[in-house]
Design a protein around this motif. Sequence first.
Motif, PDB file in Angstrom:
ATOM      1  N   VAL A   1      41.602  42.272  31.973  1.00 60.60           N
ATOM      2  CA  VAL A   1      41.529  42.848  33.317  1.00 60.60           C
ATOM      3  C   VAL A   1      42.760  43.716  33.539  1.00 60.60           C
TER       4      VAL A   1
ATOM      5  N   THR B   1      37.556  44.992  32.270  1.00 58.74           N
ATOM      6  CA  THR B   1      37.370  45.167  33.706  1.00 58.74           C
ATOM      7  C   THR B   1      38.623  45.817  34.270  1.00 58.74           C
TER       8      THR B   1
ATOM      9  N   PHE C   1      40.230  36.506  41.857  1.00 63.36           N
ATOM     10  CA  PHE C   1      40.200  36.465  40.397  1.00 63.36           C
ATOM     11  C   PHE C   1      39.389  35.270  39.879  1.00 63.36           C
TER      12      PHE C   1
ATOM     13  N   LEU D   1      35.827  36.433  39.375  1.00 62.38           N
ATOM     14  CA  LEU D   1      35.679  37.248  38.172  1.00 62.38           C
ATOM     15  C   LEU D   1      35.667  36.363  36.923  1.00 62.38           C
TER      16      LEU D   1
ATOM     17  N   LEU E   1      41.187  34.702  32.121  1.00 60.87           N
ATOM     18  CA  LEU E   1      41.499  36.132  32.137  1.00 60.87           C
ATOM     19  C   LEU E   1      42.823  36.447  31.439  1.00 60.87           C
TER      20      LEU E   1
ATOM     21  N   VAL F   1      45.438  39.472  32.073  1.00 59.37           N
ATOM     22  CA  VAL F   1      45.659  40.515  33.074  1.00 59.37           C
ATOM     23  C   VAL F   1      46.817  41.414  32.635  1.00 59.37           C
TER      24      VAL F   1
END
Length: 265
Positions: free
Chosen positions: A42, A63, A97, A100, A108, A110
């Motif tokens: 992300v 993303t 988040f 997501l 994730l 990030v």
Amino acid sequence: MSNRVHQGHFARKRFGQNFLHDEFIIESIVAAIQPREGQALVEIGPGLAALTIPVSKQVDHLTVIEIDRDLAHRLLENPILNNKISVIEQDALTFDFNQLSEQLGKSLRVFGNLPYNISTPLMFHLFQYADIIDDMHFMLQKEVVTRLVAGPNCKDYGRLSVMAQYYCHIIPVLEVPPTSFKPAPKVDSAVVKLVPYKNKPYLVNDIKTLSRVTTEAFNQRRKTIRNSLSNMFTDEQLTELDINPNLRAENLTVEQYCLLANAWK
């Protein structure tokens, strides 16, 4: 003076935009991130895709969260990216988040060149999602990185240091000069890696209490904690916790702040 950059986009002051263009720095950041196929990557604030494109070459999908509509539109029209990215047009400061992570079915990773005007509140927002984040790589103002890694007994040590170090293991990656950006910012930058702890070194019963203790202590950092924390603790209570009431906020360790948070009734 025009803020037009080489790709025909005006850097918007309200979004704190400074676009990275130094190829060596870009390659170094991507090498630090080590994107791998199958990860939920992300990017926050992809801008003109300086990091997005090289990262996308190593994975099938990523993303991106972009608040600037013009830039979001450009990303979707980019022939290298259009089949590889999902663009979320939203302010990352209000983004969920967790949702997501559930949608992607994994934790994730990030990363981003964060606008300096939102970097600290954004990190505090992301700390709330530490349980579903594997790691974070951010370009930040160098002084913010200095504060993130600072230990007790120095002027850079503050509330951000304590809260970040409670949640994450923090590793400085590289320093970045202003000339690496267009328009060039007036400050030096640095890249940092934050890895949320799976098992935190210190446990806190209520994170809001830790937040309150650190806020009260560092809001009056020149005072002794006897005074700055007088709304929460007596001298006797501090002494019982083996904390000297004559110390100042910057003299207490992360462990001691956690101890205070757990002791407060």
